[in-house]
Design a protein around this motif. Structure first.
Motif, mmCIF file in Angstrom:
data_model
loop_
_atom_site.group_PDB
_atom_site.id
_atom_site.type_symbol
_atom_site.label_atom_id
_atom_site.label_comp_id
_atom_site.label_asym_id
_atom_site.label_seq_id
_atom_site.Cartn_x
_atom_site.Cartn_y
_atom_site.Cartn_z
ATOM 1 N N GLU A 1 0.823 -1.214 0.000
ATOM 2 C CA GLU A 1 0.000 0.000 0.000
ATOM 3 C C GLU A 1 0.855 1.261 0.000
ATOM 4 N N THR A 2 1.968 1.234 0.714
ATOM 5 C CA THR A 2 2.867 2.392 0.692
ATOM 6 C C THR A 2 3.440 2.587 -0.707
ATOM 7 N N LEU A 3 3.884 1.502 -1.316
ATOM 8 C CA LEU A 3 4.409 1.590 -2.681
ATOM 9 C C LEU A 3 3.346 2.120 -3.640
ATOM 10 N N GLY A 4 2.115 1.657 -3.458
ATOM 11 C CA GLY A 4 1.013 2.127 -4.301
ATOM 12 C C GLY A 4 0.720 3.604 -4.094
ATOM 13 N N ASP A 5 0.712 4.035 -2.831
ATOM 14 C CA ASP A 5 0.487 5.458 -2.542
ATOM 15 C C ASP A 5 1.578 6.320 -3.162
ATOM 16 N N VAL A 6 2.807 5.876 -3.037
ATOM 17 C CA VAL A 6 3.923 6.614 -3.633
ATOM 18 C C VAL A 6 3.736 6.686 -5.150
ATOM 19 N N ALA A 7 3.363 5.564 -5.746
ATOM 20 C CA ALA A 7 3.147 5.542 -7.199
ATOM 21 C C ALA A 7 2.085 6.545 -7.622
ATOM 22 N N ILE A 8 0.964 6.570 -6.913
ATOM 23 C CA ILE A 8 -0.124 7.484 -7.265
ATOM 24 C C ILE A 8 0.337 8.935 -7.141
ATOM 25 N N HIS A 9 1.002 9.257 -6.056
ATOM 26 C CA HIS A 9 1.458 10.637 -5.868
ATOM 27 C C HIS A 9 2.478 11.040 -6.924
ATOM 28 N N LEU A 10 3.384 10.141 -7.266
ATOM 29 C CA LEU A 10 4.356 10.455 -8.308
ATOM 30 C C LEU A 10 3.677 10.652 -9.657
ATOM 31 N N ALA A 11 2.664 9.849 -9.943
ATOM 32 C CA ALA A 11 1.937 10.002 -11.208
ATOM 33 C C ALA A 11 1.264 11.364 -11.280
ATOM 34 N N VAL A 12 0.651 11.786 -10.175
ATOM 35 C CA VAL A 12 -0.001 13.101 -10.128
ATOM 36 C C VAL A 12 1.025 14.218 -10.340
ATOM 37 N N LEU A 13 2.249 13.986 -9.880
ATOM 38 C CA LEU A 13 3.314 14.979 -10.043
ATOM 39 C C LEU A 13 3.971 14.903 -11.423
ATOM 40 N N ASP A 14 3.411 14.088 -12.309
ATOM 41 C CA ASP A 14 3.926 13.891 -13.666
ATOM 42 C C ASP A 14 5.311 13.233 -13.664
ATOM 43 N N ARG A 15 5.559 12.429 -12.664
ATOM 44 C CA ARG A 15 6.785 11.634 -12.595
ATOM 45 C C ARG A 15 6.392 10.177 -12.854
ATOM 46 N N THR A 16 5.831 9.983 -14.046
ATOM 47 C CA THR A 16 5.185 8.712 -14.346
ATOM 48 C C THR A 16 6.162 7.555 -14.499
ATOM 49 N N ASP A 17 7.384 7.808 -14.926
ATOM 50 C CA ASP A 17 8.346 6.707 -15.027
ATOM 51 C C ASP A 17 8.640 6.134 -13.642
ATOM 52 N N GLU A 18 8.876 7.014 -12.678
ATOM 53 C CA GLU A 18 9.096 6.568 -11.301
ATOM 54 C C GLU A 18 7.836 5.894 -10.760
ATOM 55 N N ALA A 19 6.700 6.500 -11.033
ATOM 56 C CA ALA A 19 5.431 5.969 -10.540
ATOM 57 C C ALA A 19 5.208 4.547 -11.040
ATOM 58 N N PHE A 20 5.509 4.326 -12.296
ATOM 59 C CA PHE A 20 5.310 3.011 -12.902
ATOM 60 C C PHE A 20 6.125 1.943 -12.171
ATOM 61 N N GLU A 21 7.360 2.274 -11.824
ATOM 62 C CA GLU A 21 8.220 1.319 -11.115
ATOM 63 C C GLU A 21 7.634 0.952 -9.756
#
Length: 108
Positions: free
Chosen positions: A24-44
């Protein structure tokens, strides 16, 4: 969402240091990174989260945004359909946007 980016980085690092395999922490980080337009990091992060807990289908929002921004619309739509909360407005938003883009691209 309040653009407290320095605090986000501090808390992200701390949470991941405490438990780097908490889905869940990894998922939350992914969602927040995606919102920040850091989608490559978010995808990982999203990939790690889903691998640890495939039931966290809301993590597919990060996949959806990643593929959408890469203009890989069919993959984005597939990801959007993995989200198992159809009544949530973001699920409808992404599915609608992607269908619209695909329809427009096909008709051009």
């Amino acid at each position: 969402f309040r653009k407290e980016l320095e605090q986000f980085e501090i808390e992200k690092a701390r949470a991941l240091a405490l438990n780097p395999n908490h889905a869940e922490t990894l998922g939350d980080v992914a969602i927040h990174l995606a919102v920040l337009d850091r989608t490559d990091e978010a995808f990982e992060y999203a990939q790690k989260a889903i691998k640890l807990d495939p039931r966290l289908t809301w993590v597919y929002f990060a996949y959806t945004e990643y593929y959408y921004r890469k203009q890989r619309y069919r993959e984005a739509l597939t990801a959007a359909h993995q989200i198992n909360i159809p009544e949530f407005y973001w699920t409808r938003f992404w599915r609608g946007i992607i269908h619209g883009v695909i329809s427009n691209v096909v008709s051009i």
